[in-house]
Every structure is written in C-alpha cells, then in structure tokens.
Design an enzyme around this catalytic site. Structure first.
Site, PDB file in Angstrom:
ATOM      1  N   GLU A  50       0.933  -1.227  -0.002  1.00  0.00           N
ATOM      2  CA  GLU A  50      -0.205   0.006  -0.259  1.00  0.00           C
ATOM      3  C   GLU A  50       1.002   1.304  -0.096  1.00  0.00           C
ATOM      4  O   GLU A  50       1.845   1.345   0.667  1.00  0.00           O
ATOM      5  CB  GLU A  50      -0.873   0.139   1.237  1.00  0.00           C
ATOM      6  CG  GLU A  50      -1.884  -1.118   1.421  1.00  0.00           C
ATOM      7  CD  GLU A  50      -2.661  -1.044   2.595  1.00  0.00           C
ATOM      8  OE1 GLU A  50      -2.360   0.067   3.449  1.00  0.00           O
ATOM      9  OE2 GLU A  50      -3.561  -1.607   2.730  1.00  0.00           O
ATOM     10  N   CYS A 105       3.163   8.476   1.891  1.00  0.00           N
ATOM     11  CA  CYS A 105       3.496   7.516   2.954  1.00  0.00           C
ATOM     12  C   CYS A 105       3.796   6.204   2.350  1.00  0.00           C
ATOM     13  O   CYS A 105       2.956   5.659   1.586  1.00  0.00           O
ATOM     14  CB  CYS A 105       2.039   7.349   3.819  1.00  0.00           C
ATOM     15  SG  CYS A 105       2.176   5.788   5.146  1.00  0.00           S
ATOM     16  N   CYS A 157       4.325  -7.190   8.047  1.00  0.00           N
ATOM     17  CA  CYS A 157       5.321  -6.573   9.157  1.00  0.00           C
ATOM     18  C   CYS A 157       5.261  -7.580  10.487  1.00  0.00           C
ATOM     19  O   CYS A 157       4.473  -8.288  10.637  1.00  0.00           O
ATOM     20  CB  CYS A 157       4.791  -5.269   9.760  1.00  0.00           C
ATOM     21  SG  CYS A 157       5.722  -4.612  10.856  1.00  0.00           S
ATOM     22  N   CYS A 164       2.088  -5.269  16.408  1.00  0.00           N
ATOM     23  CA  CYS A 164       1.513  -4.350  17.262  1.00  0.00           C
ATOM     24  C   CYS A 164      -0.080  -4.444  17.341  1.00  0.00           C
ATOM     25  O   CYS A 164      -0.561  -4.855  16.221  1.00  0.00           O
ATOM     26  CB  CYS A 164       1.711  -2.887  16.647  1.00  0.00           C
ATOM     27  SG  CYS A 164       3.369  -2.491  16.894  1.00  0.00           S
ATOM     28  N   CYS A 207      -2.736  -2.826  15.219  1.00  0.00           N
ATOM     29  CA  CYS A 207      -2.448  -2.319  13.528  1.00  0.00           C
ATOM     30  C   CYS A 207      -2.684  -3.740  12.548  1.00  0.00           C
ATOM     31  O   CYS A 207      -2.272  -4.910  12.946  1.00  0.00           O
ATOM     32  CB  CYS A 207      -0.836  -2.194  13.601  1.00  0.00           C
ATOM     33  SG  CYS A 207      -0.387  -1.666  11.850  1.00  0.00           S
ATOM     34  N   CYS A 246      -3.650   2.037   8.177  1.00  0.00           N
ATOM     35  CA  CYS A 246      -2.674   1.183   7.807  1.00  0.00           C
ATOM     36  C   CYS A 246      -2.822  -0.197   7.571  1.00  0.00           C
ATOM     37  O   CYS A 246      -3.671  -1.116   8.274  1.00  0.00           O
ATOM     38  CB  CYS A 246      -1.637   1.150   8.926  1.00  0.00           C
ATOM     39  SG  CYS A 246      -1.585   2.585   9.799  1.00  0.00           S
TER      40      CYS A 246
HETATM   41  N1  SAH Z   1       6.714   0.259  11.947  1.00  0.00           N
HETATM   42  C1  SAH Z   1       6.855   1.645  11.987  1.00  0.00           C
HETATM   43  C2  SAH Z   1       6.164   2.307  10.520  1.00  0.00           C
HETATM   44  C3  SAH Z   1       4.947   1.690  10.262  1.00  0.00           C
HETATM   45  S1  SAH Z   1       3.207   2.063  11.109  1.00  0.00           S
HETATM   46  C4  SAH Z   1       6.374   2.305  13.129  1.00  0.00           C
HETATM   47  O1  SAH Z   1       5.839   1.381  13.851  1.00  0.00           O
HETATM   48  O2  SAH Z   1       6.379   3.525  13.240  1.00  0.00           O
HETATM   49  C5  SAH Z   1       3.031   3.677  11.039  1.00  0.00           C
HETATM   50  C6  SAH Z   1       2.231   4.402  12.023  1.00  0.00           C
HETATM   51  O3  SAH Z   1       0.637   4.253  12.129  1.00  0.00           O
HETATM   52  C7  SAH Z   1       2.413   4.035  13.594  1.00  0.00           C
HETATM   53  O4  SAH Z   1       2.951   5.081  14.288  1.00  0.00           O
HETATM   54  C8  SAH Z   1       1.375   2.943  13.752  1.00  0.00           C
HETATM   55  O5  SAH Z   1       1.389   2.844  15.287  1.00  0.00           O
HETATM   56  C9  SAH Z   1       0.267   3.736  13.320  1.00  0.00           C
HETATM   57  N2  SAH Z   1      -1.076   2.952  13.097  1.00  0.00           N
HETATM   58  C10 SAH Z   1      -1.185   1.734  12.942  1.00  0.00           C
HETATM   59  N3  SAH Z   1      -2.288   1.255  12.710  1.00  0.00           N
HETATM   60  C11 SAH Z   1      -2.974   2.429  13.098  1.00  0.00           C
HETATM   61  C12 SAH Z   1      -4.494   2.453  13.031  1.00  0.00           C
HETATM   62  N4  SAH Z   1      -5.058   1.577  12.886  1.00  0.00           N
HETATM   63  N5  SAH Z   1      -4.962   3.909  13.197  1.00  0.00           N
HETATM   64  C13 SAH Z   1      -4.018   5.029  13.498  1.00  0.00           C
HETATM   65  N6  SAH Z   1      -2.570   4.555  13.322  1.00  0.00           N
HETATM   66  C14 SAH Z   1      -2.162   3.354  13.094  1.00  0.00           C
END
Ligand code: SAH
Length: 348
Positions: A90, A103, A110, A114, A117, A336
């Site tokens: 994406e 972005c 990944c 988390c 996510c 994301c």
């Molecule tokens: N791995 C890196 C970059 C990818 S995630 C990192 O962790 O920073 C990019 C950002 O999007 C991160 O801050 C992540 O926590 C956030 N993110 C993931 N899922 C999300 C969601 N459903 N809503 C808002 N932000 C989200």
C-alpha cells in the site's frame, strides 16, 4: 538483472566505472530516469546505441503496477501496488496545504505485531527492495502528473506497512535517492522515518549525518501499557528505548516526533498524559496525537474528540508541544494495512 531504480548514485557510479564508463554516466542515467522520466533505455538519446545495449543486458527499469486505486473525497489517494512476485503493498498520497506527502511502505507485511495495527496481522513476507520503495513514489508522481496541475511529491514519510529499521540498508539507499538533487530532489527535512523503536538502529540512524526526521511510535507512557500494545516493548522497554532517542537528539540535533495513538479508556486519561509528560521531559521532542483508525480486526476504540482535546490541553499545559494528526481518507481504506488486508481476504 539489476533494477536501475534500486541504484544509489555512488553505487551506480562505481558500476559505471567498472563497465569502463566515465563516472558522469551515473548522473546522466539519474537525469534520464528521474528528471526526464525515461522508462525505457531507448529514450536515452544521448547514450550511445552500443552502451544502451549493454545497459539493457544488465539493468531493467521495472516499476510496481497499480492493482487497485481508491480516491477519497478529500483527494487522498491510496494505491495497492503489485510487485514482480505478485506481493501487494500500500502507498498513500495525502494532500496538505503545504504540499503532497506520500506514505511509503518498507516491507511486505510486518513482523512487529502491534496489537492495534492491521499491517502486522499477516506477518512479514519480505523486505521491500530499493526499487520497490522508489517505485511507490514514481507511481504517485505519475498520477500527479496525469492530473495536469503541475503538482509533485514534496514530502515522504516512511510510515506505511513494515518496520523501516528492519530493512535498514535499503531504507538508507532509498533516502539517498529521494534526497539527491539528481534523484527525486526532496529535501532531507521533508523526509521522515517512523519506527516502533529499535535502539541500535536509532543510534545508527543518528550517525548517518542526515537532516531527515525521526518519528517514534510510542503510543503508551509506561511499560505495562506499551507491552500490551507493542510486542517490541518486551524486547526494548522504555528504559532502553528512551536513552537511544535522547542520544539521537544529541547527535543529530534533530527534534523527534513521538506518535501517540489515542485508544478510548486505555491510554487516553489525564494520568497517562502526565506520565507521558514525565517520560519525555527534557527532550526536544513533540507529540503527534493520532486519532485511532478503527479496524474490525481488533476491539480498540478511538478516543472521543473531547478526550483527544483534553489530552492535548493537558500536554500543552505540562510544557509539551503537541498536535493532533490531521486525518485523511476516512471514506476509503486509508488506515494502515486495511486495503491490503481486505484484498488478501478477498473482500474486494
Ligand atoms: N513500523 C513503523 C512504521 C509503520 S506504522 C512504526 O511503527 O512507526 C506507522 C504508524 O501508524 C505507527 O505510528 C503505527 O502505530 C500507526 N498505526 C497503525 N495502525 C493504526 C491505526 N489503525 N490507526 C492509526 N494509526 C495506526
């Protein structure tokens, strides 16, 4: 076969010299592919026919193709790109008043896992190559060009799917090409890398002498909460992560952005705000509060608008600079990993 879009200019210069060419060949090729947007070697009219044949044997100019494109009413574009092995990634274009930010994804899937996510749900398949990262920008630049309004990408955030510091070498080559005046010529201060927090990589990044930005996905002000949200915290808890961030600030002289996702009744209380103030006190960093994009893959809820503003006020009164992240593409799958997850589940 090497992909020309994967070549950082000093590496390409070396390759050209090895081919018995003058070093300026690398700059010439960069000008062709990035400035004049050549997509075949035959367009490179000031490269001799003979050398074009050599190039064709050794290099390709393959780019990802658009598998799906969604456009939001606010102008946000999300594309699902298809890579040469069929993997899907994406990329999102966000139109700010100050410019066009893209972005970029750094991995297919990944591994950071988390809990909030969707990108991590299917695990990591592989790292993206440099050309696959550059390709995301070139595809979006082409879409902007097709609009005919003279727009181009002005900002790059490596904040898409994947953990960029888990693909460090490729990330650095990508940044060098994006930043190079003969490459995409995007200023270092307009390039941001977002990480879940890997201390060694943060230290290494600090040593690169770049003027790029660093964002840390913090999301919680204490280990107990952060362990719940981010598995990486069990490996690198806050007392290990924060010294690396402080060192980064010291070495690079750059302010760090702390990303803080607000999840209803989980990490959005006054007490949490106070803990956050205590945690980052004494750093130059500022907080970017992120309204959670709810997904049906987990049960976390977004904090109410009121809560978000109270949290912001509390931080501000506590002497911490904070902003609320502007939201884009709420009528498309812009969060994301959402679009890819849907396609992989055959929902689209
Ligand atoms: N791995 C890196 C970059 C990818 S995630 C990192 O962790 O920073 C990019 C950002 O999007 C991160 O801050 C992540 O926590 C956030 N993110 C993931 N899922 C999300 C969601 N459903 N809503 C808002 N932000 C989200």
């Amino acid at each position: 076969m090497l992909n020309l879009f994967a070549q950082e200019i000093s590496k390409l210069t070396e390759q050209m010299v090895k081919e018995g060419q003058k070093p300026y060949r690398a700059t010439q090729l960069f000008t062709w592919i990035y400035e004049k947007k050549a997509r075949t070697f035959d367009e490179m009219s000031d490269v001799s026919l003979k050398f074009r044949e050599v190039l064709k044997e050794k290099y390709c100019l393959d780019l990802p193709s658009i598998h799906l494109k969604q456009e939001s009413s606010d102008g946000t574009i999300k594309v699902l790109l298809s890579l040469s092995d069929g993997a899907k990634i994406e990329t999102v274009l966000m139109r700010y008043s100050y410019g066009n930010a893209v972005c970029v994804s750094s991995q297919v899937g990944c591994n950071m896992g988390c809990s909030f996510c969707s990108s991590g749900r299917l695990g990591k398949q592989r790292n993206l190559t440099v050309d696959e990262m550059i390709g995301q920008l070139l595809v979006i630049n082409q879409l902007l060009e097709d609009e005919g309004k003279g727009q181009r990408i002005t900002h790059v955030v490596v904040m898409g799917t994947g953990e960029p510091f888990d693909n460090y070498e490729n990330l650095m080559d990508f940044i060098r090409i994006v930043n190079h005046p003969k490459g995409l010529a995007i200023g270092a201060r307009h390039i941001t890398v977002s990480t879940c927090g890997i201390p060694d990589a943060i230290r290494r990044y600090a040593q690169e002498g770049l003027q790029t930005n660093l964002a840390i996905s913090l999301h919680a002000p204490n280990n107990e909460l952060r362990n719940q949200l981010m598995k990486i915290n069990k490996v690198y808890p806050l007392e290990v992560l924060m010294p690396a961030v402080r060192e980064y600030e010291k070495l690079s002289g750059r302010r760090v952005t702390y990303e803080y996702l607000l999840l209803a009744d989980l990490n959005d209380t006054k007490e949490n705000a106070q803990e956050l103030i205590d945690l980052i006190k004494g750093t130059m960093g500022y907080v970017n509060l992120i309204p959670y994009n709810e997904t049906n893959l987990c049960s976390y809820k977004r904090s109410s608008g009121n809560r978000i503003h109270l949290f912001l006020d509390y931080l501000t009164k506590g002497g911490v600079t904070a902003t609320i992240r502007k939201e884009f593409g709420s009528d498309i799958d812009a969060a994301c990993g959402q679009l890819r997850a849907k396609v992989e589940d055959n929902l689209l």
